[in-house]
Write an enzyme that holds these catalytic residues in place. Structure first.
Site, PDB file in Angstrom:
ATOM      1  N   SER A   1       0.869  -1.172   0.000  1.00 34.55           N
ATOM      2  CA  SER A   1       0.000   0.000   0.000  1.00 34.55           C
ATOM      3  C   SER A   1       0.912   1.229   0.000  1.00 34.55           C
ATOM      4  O   SER A   1       2.037   1.191  -0.494  1.00 34.55           O
ATOM      5  CB  SER A   1      -0.911  -0.042   1.229  1.00 34.55           C
ATOM      6  OG  SER A   1      -1.741   1.089   1.286  1.00 34.55           O
TER       7      SER A   1
ATOM      8  N   LYS B   1      -4.611   1.927  -3.640  1.00 36.32           N
ATOM      9  CA  LYS B   1      -3.959   1.204  -2.540  1.00 36.32           C
ATOM     10  C   LYS B   1      -4.955   0.934  -1.398  1.00 36.32           C
ATOM     11  O   LYS B   1      -4.843  -0.077  -0.699  1.00 36.32           O
ATOM     12  CB  LYS B   1      -2.759   1.990  -2.017  1.00 36.32           C
ATOM     13  CG  LYS B   1      -1.629   2.172  -3.026  1.00 36.32           C
ATOM     14  CD  LYS B   1      -1.011   0.849  -3.442  1.00 36.32           C
ATOM     15  CE  LYS B   1       0.354   1.041  -4.101  1.00 36.32           C
ATOM     16  NZ  LYS B   1       0.916  -0.219  -4.597  1.00 36.32           N
TER      17      LYS B   1
HETATM   18  N1  LIG Z   1       9.070   3.594  -3.865  1.00 37.14           N
HETATM   19  C1  LIG Z   1       8.197   4.266  -3.112  1.00 37.14           C
HETATM   20  O1  LIG Z   1       8.417   5.435  -2.712  1.00 37.14           O
HETATM   21  C2  LIG Z   1       6.918   3.603  -2.679  1.00 37.14           C
HETATM   22  C3  LIG Z   1       6.122   4.274  -1.726  1.00 37.14           C
HETATM   23  C4  LIG Z   1       4.908   3.691  -1.356  1.00 37.14           C
HETATM   24  C5  LIG Z   1       4.504   2.494  -1.910  1.00 37.14           C
HETATM   25  N2  LIG Z   1       5.328   1.864  -2.834  1.00 37.14           N
HETATM   26  C6  LIG Z   1       4.834   0.614  -3.415  1.00 37.14           C
HETATM   27  O2  LIG Z   1       5.800  -0.413  -3.279  1.00 37.14           O
HETATM   28  C7  LIG Z   1       5.705  -1.320  -4.396  1.00 37.14           C
HETATM   29  C8  LIG Z   1       7.090  -1.562  -4.978  1.00 37.14           C
HETATM   30  O3  LIG Z   1       7.576  -0.301  -5.436  1.00 37.14           O
HETATM   31  P1  LIG Z   1       9.062  -0.035  -5.952  1.00 37.14           P
HETATM   32  O4  LIG Z   1       9.410   1.312  -5.484  1.00 37.14           O
HETATM   33  O5  LIG Z   1       9.953  -1.191  -5.659  1.00 37.14           O
HETATM   34  O6  LIG Z   1       8.792   0.058  -7.536  1.00 37.14           O
HETATM   35  P2  LIG Z   1       9.684  -0.302  -8.808  1.00 37.14           P
HETATM   36  O7  LIG Z   1      11.133  -0.110  -8.515  1.00 37.14           O
HETATM   37  O8  LIG Z   1       9.067   0.443  -9.947  1.00 37.14           O
HETATM   38  O9  LIG Z   1       9.412  -1.872  -8.992  1.00 37.14           O
HETATM   39  C9  LIG Z   1       8.186  -2.337  -9.478  1.00 37.14           C
HETATM   40  C10 LIG Z   1       8.365  -3.758  -9.973  1.00 37.14           C
HETATM   41  O10 LIG Z   1       7.129  -4.173 -10.565  1.00 37.14           O
HETATM   42  C11 LIG Z   1       7.348  -4.621 -11.881  1.00 37.14           C
HETATM   43  N3  LIG Z   1       6.226  -4.259 -12.743  1.00 37.14           N
HETATM   44  C12 LIG Z   1       5.756  -3.029 -13.045  1.00 37.14           C
HETATM   45  N4  LIG Z   1       4.756  -3.096 -13.924  1.00 37.14           N
HETATM   46  C13 LIG Z   1       4.579  -4.420 -14.185  1.00 37.14           C
HETATM   47  C14 LIG Z   1       3.704  -5.135 -15.027  1.00 37.14           C
HETATM   48  N5  LIG Z   1       2.797  -4.515 -15.819  1.00 37.14           N
HETATM   49  N6  LIG Z   1       3.783  -6.492 -15.063  1.00 37.14           N
HETATM   50  C15 LIG Z   1       4.713  -7.143 -14.294  1.00 37.14           C
HETATM   51  N7  LIG Z   1       5.568  -6.520 -13.492  1.00 37.14           N
HETATM   52  C16 LIG Z   1       5.505  -5.165 -13.449  1.00 37.14           C
HETATM   53  C17 LIG Z   1       8.638  -3.943 -12.339  1.00 37.14           C
HETATM   54  O11 LIG Z   1       9.326  -4.761 -13.265  1.00 37.14           O
HETATM   55  P3  LIG Z   1       9.313  -4.562 -14.863  1.00 37.14           P
HETATM   56  O12 LIG Z   1       9.370  -3.099 -15.126  1.00 37.14           O
HETATM   57  O13 LIG Z   1      10.521  -5.340 -15.295  1.00 37.14           O
HETATM   58  O14 LIG Z   1       8.033  -5.211 -15.324  1.00 37.14           O
HETATM   59  C18 LIG Z   1       9.438  -3.896 -11.036  1.00 37.14           C
HETATM   60  O15 LIG Z   1      10.147  -5.090 -10.846  1.00 37.14           O
HETATM   61  C19 LIG Z   1       4.707  -0.680  -5.370  1.00 37.14           C
HETATM   62  O16 LIG Z   1       3.453  -1.312  -5.256  1.00 37.14           O
HETATM   63  C20 LIG Z   1       4.622   0.752  -4.918  1.00 37.14           C
HETATM   64  O17 LIG Z   1       3.374   1.342  -5.219  1.00 37.14           O
HETATM   65  C21 LIG Z   1       6.509   2.385  -3.216  1.00 37.14           C
END
Ligand SMILES: NC(=O)c1ccc[n+]([C@@H]2O[C@H](COP(=O)([O-])OP(=O)(O)OC[C@H]3O[C@@H](n4cnc5c(N)ncnc54)[C@H](OP(=O)(O)O)[C@@H]3O)[C@@H](O)[C@H]2O)c1
Length: 231
Positions: A120, A138
């Site tokens: 979330s 979320k």
């Molecule tokens: N980073 C933040 O500040 C933050 C804050 C609050 C919540 N979150 C949540 O935490 C989670 C992880 O975030 P993160 O920061 O690690 O993001 P990230 O670095 O963008 O990683 C997202 C992952 O999901 C995969 N992905 C994206 N679209 C996809 C699709 N259509 N099909 C299959 N795989 C897909 C990407 O791989 P590919 O591109 O290779 O497909 C990547 O491995 C998310 O749900 C995000 O909303 C993050």
């Protein structure tokens, strides 16, 4: 050794989860690209959650862990967000998750106690301007996760991690210069934004048997932002 599927895991938080767990578990990452994954240690399957059918993936019969990582940060004033954009956000964050869990139910049921971990955002608990789109999507995940946890207990444990801003490719735009980074660091009582490992450590714990009495929770990993006013 557990079989753990990470949907997303080529970058960011999911990548760190794979790094933490690949020595003692079989880790499978399903994402569009393999990023920097070491495919000697981790199995990568090409998969787009918006287009592909998860039941077609070559997965083990039993899954003990599932993590759903795809998400977005598209911050805009409410009046500028078109309804289609809300739909797009729901597709990636929520419907992709629902389809994935439904497609994997039989494999998850084969585990003694499968652990499901979803993401979330702090912006569900604490209302923040420009977050209507992501907070709605979320928020749906949080409600879904608690109901799922209730319906499938004791067979599944389902928990949600709600991070604040974390330094991953997803957050690049919000941390693109020193000024922005300092401002974002200072918003948090613990005076820094998150690192992918801060979040991955909790996910790894939730996927392990050490958390076997924890389910139906939304756990904040947010430098204190959701609970403390330190000013
Ligand atoms: N980073 C933040 O500040 C933050 C804050 C609050 C919540 N979150 C949540 O935490 C989670 C992880 O975030 P993160 O920061 O690690 O993001 P990230 O670095 O963008 O990683 C997202 C992952 O999901 C995969 N992905 C994206 N679209 C996809 C699709 N259509 N099909 C299959 N795989 C897909 C990407 O791989 P590919 O591109 O290779 O497909 C990547 O491995 C998310 O749900 C995000 O909303 C993050």
């Amino acid at each position: 050794m557990k079989n753990i599927l990470l949907i997303g895991g080529s970058t960011g938080i999911g990548f760190q989860i794979a790094e933490l767990l690949n020595k003692n578990n079989k880790i499978i990452v399903a994402s569009r690209s393999k990023g920097d994954l070491d495919t000697d240690q981790v199995t990568h399957l090409e998969f787009d959650v918006l287009k592909d059918d998860i039941s077609k993936l070559d997965l083990p019969d039993q899954l003990d862990g599932l993590v759903y990582c795809p998400g977005s940060i598209d911050l805009k004033p409410f009046k500028m967000i078109k309804p289609e954009s809300f739909e797009k956000e729901m597709q990636l964050n929520f419907f992709g998750l629902v389809r994935s869990v439904q497609g994997l139910l039989d494999k998850l049921k084969k585990s003694d106690q499968a652990s499901l971990v979803f993401f979330s955002t702090v912006a569900v608990k604490v209302g923040m301007p420009f977050h209507t789109n992501v907070a709605a999507a979320k928020g749906a995940i949080e409600g879904f996760a608690k109901s799922l946890a209730a319906e499938y207990a004791p067979g599944f444990r389902v928990n949600v991690i709600a991070p604040s801003l974390t330094d991953t490719p997803l957050a690049e735009k919000l941390l693109s210069n020193d000024d922005k980074r300092e401002r974002m660091n200072n918003r948090h009582p613990l005076k820094r934004v998150g690192e992918a490992k801060d979040i991955a450590n909790l996910a790894a714990f939730l996927l392990s048997d050490n958390s076997s009495w924890i389910t139906g929770q939304v756990l904040g990993v947010d430098g204190g932002l959701s609970t403390i006013n330190s000013n």
